[in-house]
Write a protein that holds these residues in place. Structure first.
Motif, short mmCIF file in Angstrom:
data_model
loop_
_atom_site.label_atom_id
_atom_site.label_comp_id
_atom_site.label_asym_id
_atom_site.label_seq_id
_atom_site.Cartn_x
_atom_site.Cartn_y
_atom_site.Cartn_z
N ARG A 150 0.81 -1.23 0.00
CA ARG A 150 0.00 0.00 0.00
C ARG A 150 0.84 1.28 0.00
O ARG A 150 1.96 1.31 0.50
CB ARG A 150 -0.93 0.04 1.21
CG ARG A 150 -1.59 -1.24 1.59
CD ARG A 150 -2.80 -1.65 0.82
NE ARG A 150 -3.79 -0.67 0.52
CZ ARG A 150 -4.92 -0.99 -0.16
NH1 ARG A 150 -5.15 -2.23 -0.55
NH2 ARG A 150 -5.80 -0.07 -0.44
N ARG A 193 -6.50 -0.33 -9.60
CA ARG A 193 -6.46 0.04 -8.19
C ARG A 193 -6.53 1.55 -8.07
O ARG A 193 -5.89 2.26 -8.84
CB ARG A 193 -5.17 -0.48 -7.55
CG ARG A 193 -5.15 -1.98 -7.42
CD ARG A 193 -5.88 -2.42 -6.16
NE ARG A 193 -6.59 -3.67 -6.34
CZ ARG A 193 -7.43 -4.17 -5.44
NH1 ARG A 193 -7.69 -3.52 -4.32
NH2 ARG A 193 -8.04 -5.30 -5.66
N CYS A 245 -3.55 -8.03 -4.30
CA CYS A 245 -2.49 -7.03 -4.37
C CYS A 245 -1.18 -7.70 -3.93
O CYS A 245 -1.18 -8.86 -3.51
CB CYS A 245 -2.78 -5.88 -3.41
SG CYS A 245 -4.33 -5.03 -3.72
N CYS A 305 -0.45 -10.30 -0.76
CA CYS A 305 -1.71 -10.41 -0.02
C CYS A 305 -2.29 -11.82 -0.07
O CYS A 305 -2.61 -12.33 -1.14
CB CYS A 305 -2.73 -9.43 -0.55
SG CYS A 305 -4.29 -9.63 0.35
N CYS A 320 -9.00 -10.31 -2.03
CA CYS A 320 -10.40 -9.84 -2.07
C CYS A 320 -10.77 -9.28 -3.44
O CYS A 320 -11.94 -9.03 -3.71
CB CYS A 320 -10.65 -8.80 -1.00
SG CYS A 320 -10.13 -7.13 -1.43
N CYS A 340 -2.71 -3.18 4.40
CA CYS A 340 -4.11 -3.03 4.03
C CYS A 340 -4.98 -3.04 5.29
O CYS A 340 -4.80 -3.87 6.19
CB CYS A 340 -4.53 -4.19 3.12
SG CYS A 340 -6.26 -4.11 2.65
S1 SF4 Z 1 -7.25 -7.51 1.13
FE1 SF4 Z 1 -7.88 -6.93 -0.94
S2 SF4 Z 1 -7.48 -4.69 -1.06
FE2 SF4 Z 1 -6.34 -5.50 0.72
S3 SF4 Z 1 -4.32 -5.92 -0.07
FE3 SF4 Z 1 -5.50 -7.82 -0.23
S4 SF4 Z 1 -6.39 -7.87 -2.30
FE4 SF4 Z 1 -5.66 -5.76 -1.88
#
Ligand code: SF4
Lengths: 598, 74
Positions: A76, A182, A288, A291, A295, A491
């Motif tokens: 992020r 994104r 992402c 991760c 999601c 995140c």
């Molecule tokens: S939970 Fe979803 S928004 Fe968060 S880092 Fe993982 S894939 Fe990206």
């Protein structure tokens, strides 16, 4: 300190100069990174009264010490700048892969100053940084721009951050996109980039981010991954349905804002729910950087592949506009991504326009597109397109709902706080969440302190959403903790499974910082107060800590939360007290001294 | 008595989305779960007329019961 690269990249577009400078480690210790560090630099360098779209506003693309490391969800970054939409500090967060790539190139932060005299882009190949002409990309969508710049860059592994036509036209609700889908969506940060004539930042890094001593981090990170995998939300719910699973949850509670918050229950919500999306349009899950939650939703409609829609997007284009045609919602979402619009503000502004149309403020003969009627799938798609390229009446909508409703003499029909459109939860039935909307430093947003977790989902414990008891305290804790997570470069969704202690453990293990959980939360409080001070100095006074009149005075007409209004007048004094601020909502000298901000 | 039952997410698999069920007077939410063969551990959120309900909560005629697995995040 491990985790940090120790370098910032300062780029002045007016003078076309590029400078690598050492990161101020004293500030990094005090504000961690990401949102906190960006805000501290911003506050030192920019006059709060700066014109948000003028050359003197600056943009801070800032990562956290955990960004690009082996910590889960560490992809992020934050865009910190002054918001043209709200006049507050803006810090918009995004995931994907761009931020980790920036760290691999050796930079913790990019500071963009001035204004280029013609469209340009920034190209970063490790320490080699250039400002390049981008005239051929101007006017192009995010996808087209990404394709063109990747080809010109000559390395398919590079990562592209870009604005679309909406940002170029300085739409107040323009987003910054990275990795195509994104978004650093909220607060109009895309317009600031457009005002600088900056179309994109392409980055390729081949270095390694120092993730600390493996013997210290291994056990901690394994423990975090286990917690994330074993938690029902991060291990099952989000991977299976993405954020869209909330459509039915929130609707069944009767707090799903419908037709611009005129109602709070959408009869046909299931047709536009996460379940239906998964059954009919989902191609695969996407994640992402680093991760395990995955999601992201890759969906296909009309043969076009895109990512999303997320819960908030599903809501603002469906219930909020009274539309239950899922393909139209997906099309509108894809247009937002391609034109670079914040989906929440775009959908919510169309909903506001629909109410203005229904009530006769907007006349049929003054608009050059489909009637702005609640329920019209055609309207949400076509008006999104027109907003995206500032075509005809679309240019009015692209300024956001607050300016639109004010222009028609009906400011109360903008469902916003500090001019930022409220997201997908009706605060009349979720009291703490409403307090969070009203006090959020960037205006009506849900990710500055996600009170839905305790009030609806029961995480970490279940609170009665209608009760006021303890809500000021919980809101403050959630806001402070969120500021920490946003500063680490993780995140926010990890917070379903992890607590303050866990974030401390990761931060300490990777960077070696010797800090207690209390001190880390204090850092969150410091960041919160610094943002507040900036807003006050920018002329956003405490009187702006408010909600639309409808939510305070008109009870929810039907459904499970029938009869509720938001009781902000009772909660706000408790909140100011909880924060140690004056009764008028200003941080006191003593509080600022306690936080080492005086 | 007639009770309206709404199931969500994974709980729909092999069952239904929405159905009106005839249940004996005096049945509780727990009885309903049993008749649907939904183990208590699979339930994350249980709403009776849109408000959180306990397993022992008695059902009344025309009640709307919404049952979710543990999920969520926006
Ligand atoms: S939970 Fe979803 S928004 Fe968060 S880092 Fe993982 S894939 Fe990206």
């Amino acid at each position: 300190m491990a985790g940090y690269c120790g370098n910032i990249l300062r780029i002045n577009l007016t003078t076309r100069t590029v400078d690598t400078q050492p990161l101020d480690m004293a500030l990094a210790r005090k504000f961690v990174g990401g949102r906190g560090l960006g805000t501290s630099y911003f506050q030192k360098e920019v006059d709060p009264n700066v014109d948000a779209l003028g050359p003197d506003n600056k943009m801070f693309f800032t990562t956290g010490p955990l960004t690009g490391t082996t910590a889960p969800t560490s992809g992020r970054y934050m865009v910190v700048t002054k918001s043209p939409l709200s006049g507050t500090i803006a810090s918009s967060n995004s995931g994907g892969f761009w931020a980790a790539e920036l760290k691999r190139a050796g930079f913790d932060m990019i500071i963009v100053e001035g204004r280029a005299d013609r469209p340009c882009s920034i190209s970063i190949r490790n320490s080699e940084v250039h400002i390049e002409d981008a005239e051929t990309c101007w006017g192009k969508t995010v996808t087209e721009t990404t394709d063109a710049l990747l080809e010109a860059f000559g390395d398919p592994k590079a990562r592209v951050l870009a604005i679309g036509p909406a940002g170029e036209k300085q739409s107040m609700i323009a987003a910054i996109m990275n990795d195509r889908y994104r978004a650093a969506g909220r607060s109009g940060v895309g317009a600031v980039m457009g005002s600088k004539n900056l179309k994109a930042i392409v980055v390729r890094g081949t270095g390694k981010v120092d993730s600390g001593q493996p013997d210290q981090t291994k056990e901690v990170l394994a423990r975090m991954r286990k917690k994330i995998a074993e938690h029902d939300v991060t291990g099952k719910g989000l991977p299976a349905y993405g954020t869209a699973v909330l459509v039915n949850v929130i609707n069944e509670h009767g707090v799903y804002p419908t037709k611009n918050f005129q109602q709070a229950y959408f009869e046909t919500a299931d047709k536009v729910s996460g379940e239906t999306l998964a059954e009919e349009y989902l191609v695969k899950n996407v994640a992402c950087y680093a991760c395990p939650i995955t999601c992201g939703r890759r969906c296909v409609v009309d043969g076009q592949e895109g990512e999303g829609p997320e819960y908030e997007t599903l809501w603002c284009y469906s219930a909020s506009c009274g539309v239950d045609d899922l393909p139209s919602v997906i099309r509108a979402n894809n247009l937002c991504n391609d034109y670079g619009l914040d989906t929440i503000s775009a959908g919510a502004t169309i909903a506001c326009a629909m109410e203005l149309f229904e009530k006769g403020f907007i006349k049929p003969d003054e608009i050059d597109g489909p009637p702005l009627k609640f329920g019209s799938g055609e309207a949400i798609v076509e008006w999104t397109r027109k907003m995206g390229c500032h075509e005809g009446f679309g240019a009015e909508l692209a300024q956001g709902s607050a300016r639109l409703a004010a222009k028609y003499g009906a400011p109360e029909l903008s469902m916003s706080s500090k001019k930022l459109e409220l997201p997908a939860y009706d605060p009349r039935g979720i009291q703490g969440h409403g307090l969070q909307y009203a006090t959020s430093n960037r205006g009506g947003c849900h990710v500055r302190g996600y009170m839905i977790a305790p009030e609806i989902l029961g995480i970490p414990e279940k609170l009665d959403p209608l009760s006021l008891e303890g809500k000021a305290t919980w809101t403050k804790i959630f806001q402070d903790l969120t500021a920490v997570i946003d500063s680490l470069g993780l995140c926010l969704f990890t917070s379903f499974a992890l607590g303050a202690e866990d974030y401390r453990d990761m931060y300490s293990a990777i960077t070696g910082a010797d800090i207690t959980t209390e001190d880390l939360l204090k850092t969150g409080e410091r960041i919160w107060n610094l943002e507040r001070v900036f807003n006050l100095n920018a002329g956003v006074d405490p009187g702006e800590d408010k909600l639309p009149k409808r939510l305070l005075e008109e009870p929810i007409p039907e459904g499970p939360s029938k009869g509720q209004v938001h009781r902000l007048g009772e909660l706000l004094p408790q909140y100011y007290q909880e924060r140690g601020w004056s009764a008028e909502g200003r941080p006191t000298e003593a509080k600022l001294a306690e936080l080492a901000l005086a | 008595m007639q009770v309206q039952v709404r199931l969500f997410a994974t709980l729909r698999q092999g069952r239904f989305k929405r159905q009106s069920l005839e249940l004996p007077e005096g049945d509780s939410v727990a009885d309903l779960l049993k008749s649907l063969d939904i183990p208590k551990e699979d339930v994350g959120m249980l709403l009776l007329n849109g408000r959180d309900a306990a397993l022992e909560a008695p059902l009344t005629t025309e009640a709307v019961v919404s049952i979710f697995p543990a999920l969520g995040g926006g």
